[in-house]
Scaffold this active site. Structure first.
Site, PDB file in Angstrom:
ATOM      1  N   ASN A   1       0.827  -1.220   0.000  1.00 18.04           N
ATOM      2  CA  ASN A   1       0.000   0.000   0.000  1.00 18.04           C
ATOM      3  C   ASN A   1       0.860   1.268   0.000  1.00 18.04           C
ATOM      4  OD1 ASN A   1      -2.218  -1.417   2.517  1.00 18.04           O
ATOM      5  ND2 ASN A   1      -2.270  -1.675   0.311  1.00 18.04           N
TER       6      ASN A   1
ATOM      7  N   CYS B   1      -8.173  -6.888  -7.085  1.00 20.01           N
ATOM      8  CA  CYS B   1      -7.426  -5.683  -6.723  1.00 20.01           C
ATOM      9  C   CYS B   1      -5.933  -5.959  -6.564  1.00 20.01           C
ATOM     10  CB  CYS B   1      -7.991  -5.071  -5.449  1.00 20.01           C
ATOM     11  SG  CYS B   1      -9.450  -4.085  -5.796  1.00 20.01           S
TER      12      CYS B   1
ATOM     13  N   CYS C   1     -26.864  10.286 -11.657  1.00 14.17           N
ATOM     14  CA  CYS C   1     -26.185   9.546 -10.593  1.00 14.17           C
ATOM     15  C   CYS C   1     -25.160   8.607 -11.246  1.00 14.17           C
ATOM     16  CB  CYS C   1     -27.169   8.795  -9.708  1.00 14.17           C
ATOM     17  SG  CYS C   1     -27.859   7.282 -10.392  1.00 14.17           S
TER      18      CYS C   1
ATOM     19  N   ASN D   1     -13.794  -1.268  -4.826  1.00 13.40           N
ATOM     20  CA  ASN D   1     -14.593  -2.399  -5.323  1.00 13.40           C
ATOM     21  C   ASN D   1     -15.990  -1.945  -5.719  1.00 13.40           C
ATOM     22  OD1 ASN D   1     -16.652  -3.258  -3.070  1.00 13.40           O
ATOM     23  ND2 ASN D   1     -14.750  -2.649  -2.053  1.00 13.40           N
TER      24      ASN D   1
HETATM   25 ZN   LIG Z   1     -29.359   7.711 -12.085  1.00 18.07          ZN
END
Ligand SMILES: [Zn+2]
Length: 389
Positions: free
Chosen positions: A188, A309, A292, A249
Site C-alpha cells: 500500500n 485488486c 447519478c 470495489n
Molecule cells: Zn441515475
C-alpha cells in the site's frame, strides 16, 4: 438626487418590500432564501436563525451559489432596510425576479421577537491556522465556518482516500469520518500516503486517525473499522453532508451511489486505472438534470472481466492527484463557490498530460435518481466483490 430620494424612487419603481413577519413566514415555509447582507461586525451579535450571511459587497459575486434559479424567492435583510433596497435593485438588474427587501431590517426582526442566533465565529487559533483561506473572498470567514461545521465521510483509507483525508483535515472539515476495514500492507505504501512503514500490519483507520490528528488536532476524526454493507449504510451515511467515494470495489461503489441518492447527499467520486483517473460529483437532488453513478454505469462489469485488486497495477502518484481533485470538489461543495463536476466526468491521463471533461447525461429511465415520493426506492443490491481498478 439625495440617497433618501433615491431609495424612495427604487421603492416606488423596481424594488418590492416585505414586512418582517411575512418574510419570516415565507422563510419558515421553506419557500425562500433569507440573506443577511450586513457586515461581519454587525452580524456577530445576532442574525436571523438559518439565514445565509454574505455582506453586501460580496452578494453579487456569490449569489449564483446560493440561489438556484432566477425565479426563487430571495429575502434580503440589512440593519434597517435601506441597504437591502439597493441590493434588491442590483439583483433585479441581474435578472432575479422575486427579490424582496425586508422592511425595517434586523432591528424590526429582533423587536418583533422573531428567532435569531449568535453565529459561531472563528477563534484566534482558527484565524491563524486558516489564514490563507480567510484571505480568499470565495471562502473567507463565512466559508471557513461552513467547513468547520461540516461533516464529511471518506470511504476507503487507501490511494484516493489518503490525500482526500489529508487535505480535508488540513482545510478544517470539522467532522471527518473514515471507513475502512483493512489493515496496512507494505504494497500500500507506494501510494497510500496516510500510512507509514511503522503502521504496516495495523488498522488503516487507526493509522489514518493518528496522522490526521497530528496534522490538525482541532477537528473531530471519526473512524469505522468495518465495510459499508446493505445493513449499515443508511445508519452511517445518513448523517454526513458529503460522501467521498475512494473505494476499490464495485460492490461498495454502487452501495455508496444508491445510499447517497436515497439520502440526497452529494457523492464525490474518484477512480483510477493504470495511468488514468476519473472524477465526478453525483448529486441528483441538486437539480433535475443531474445524473447519478448508475446513469453513467448502470451496473458493474461481469466478474470475469474485472481484475482482482491485488493484480491491478496503478501509477502511485495518480490516486494522489485524483484524491486532491476530489478534496477540492468537496471543499467547493461545502463552502459554496465555483463550478462543480455535477453532470461532468473529468478524465485525466498521466501518459499524455491530458485533462478532458465529458458530459454525463441523466438517464431518464434510471430508477434510482428518478425515484420520487410516489415510487418505492429500489432495494440495495449486493454484487460480487470485484475490483474497480
Ligand atoms: Zn441515475
Amino acid at each position: 438626487m439625495s440617497i433618501k430620494d433615491h431609495l424612495q424612487y427604487l421603492k416606488d419603481t423596481t424594488v418590492k418590500e416585505v414586512d418582517v413577519r411575512s418574510a419570516h413566514q415565507q422563510f419558515a415555509d421553506n419557500q425562500s432564501v433569507l440573506i443577511d447582507i450586513r457586515e461581519k461586525d454587525e452580524v456577530k451579535s445576532g442574525s436571523p436563525t438559518g439565514a445565509v450571511r454574505i455582506s453586501k459587497g460580496l452578494l453579487e459575486m456569490q449569489i449564483e451559489n446560493i440561489v438556484l434559479h432566477k425565479q426563487q424567492v430571495v429575502l434580503l435583510l440589512c440593519a434597517s432596510g435601506n441597504r437591502s433596497v439597493l441590493s434588491a435593485n442590483s439583483l433585479a438588474q441581474m435578472g432575479y425576479e422575486n427579490v424582496f427587501s425586508i422592511k425595517g431590517g434586523y432591528k424590526n426582526w429582533k423587536d418583533s421577537g422573531l428567532p435569531f442566533e449568535v453565529p459561531k465565529m472563528l477563534n484566534e487559533s482558527d484565524n491563524e491556522r486558516y489564514k490563507r483561506h480567510l484571505l480568499i473572498p470565495e471562502i473567507g470567514e463565512e466559508g471557513q465556518m461552513k467547513l468547520l461545521n461540516s461533516k464529511v465521510l471518506v470511504v476507503g483509507a487507501g490511494g484516493i482516500g489518503s490525500p482526500v483525508a489529508w487535505y480535508l483535515a488540513a482545510a478544517g472539515i470539522g467532522t471527518l469520518a473514515i471507513i475502512d476495514d483493512d489493515v496496512v500492507d507494505k504494497t500500500n505504501l507506494q501510494r497510500q500516503i496516510l500510512h507509514t512503514n511503522d503502521s504496516v500490519g495495523t488498522s488503516k483507520v487507526l493509522s489514518a486517525k493518528k496522522r490526521l490528528e497530528a496534522l490538525n488536532p482541532d477537528i473531530n476524526i471519526i473512524t469505522y473499522k468495518e465495510r459499508l454493507t446493505k445493513e449499515n449504510v443508511d445508519h452511517i451515511i445518513g448523517v454526513y453532508d458529503v460522501v467521498l467515494d475512494g473505494t476499490d470495489n464495485f460492490n461498495t461503489r454502487y452501495l455508496i451511489n444508491d445510499a447517497c441518492v436515497k439520502h440526497k447527499i452529494p457523492n464525490v467520486h474518484g477512480s483510477v486505472f493504470q495511468f488514468e483517473g476519473q472524477v465526478s460529483t453525483f448529486w441528483p437532488s441538486k437539480h433535475e438534470n443531474a445524473p447519478c453513478y448508475r446513469c453513467l454505469y448502470p451496473s458493474p462489469p461481469p466478474a470475469e472481466l474485472a481484475p482482482s485488486c491485488a493484480e491491478a497495477g496503478v501509477l502511485g502518484v495518480l490516486p494522489g492527484l485524483v484524491g486532491v481533485l476530489c478534496a477540492t470538489e468537496a471543499i467547493k461543495i461545502i463552502a459554496g463557490f465555483g463550478e462543480l463536476l455535477i453532470g461532468k466526468l473529468l478524465v485525466y491521463n498521466a501518459l499524455d498530460w491530458e485533462f478532458d471533461t465529458f458530459e454525463v447525461q441523466k438517464d431518464t429511465q434510471c430508477k434510482y435518481c428518478n425515484s420520487n415520493k410516489n415510487t418505492e426506492y429500489p432495494e440495495y443490491v449486493e454484487y460480487e466483490d470485484t475490483c474497480t481498478l
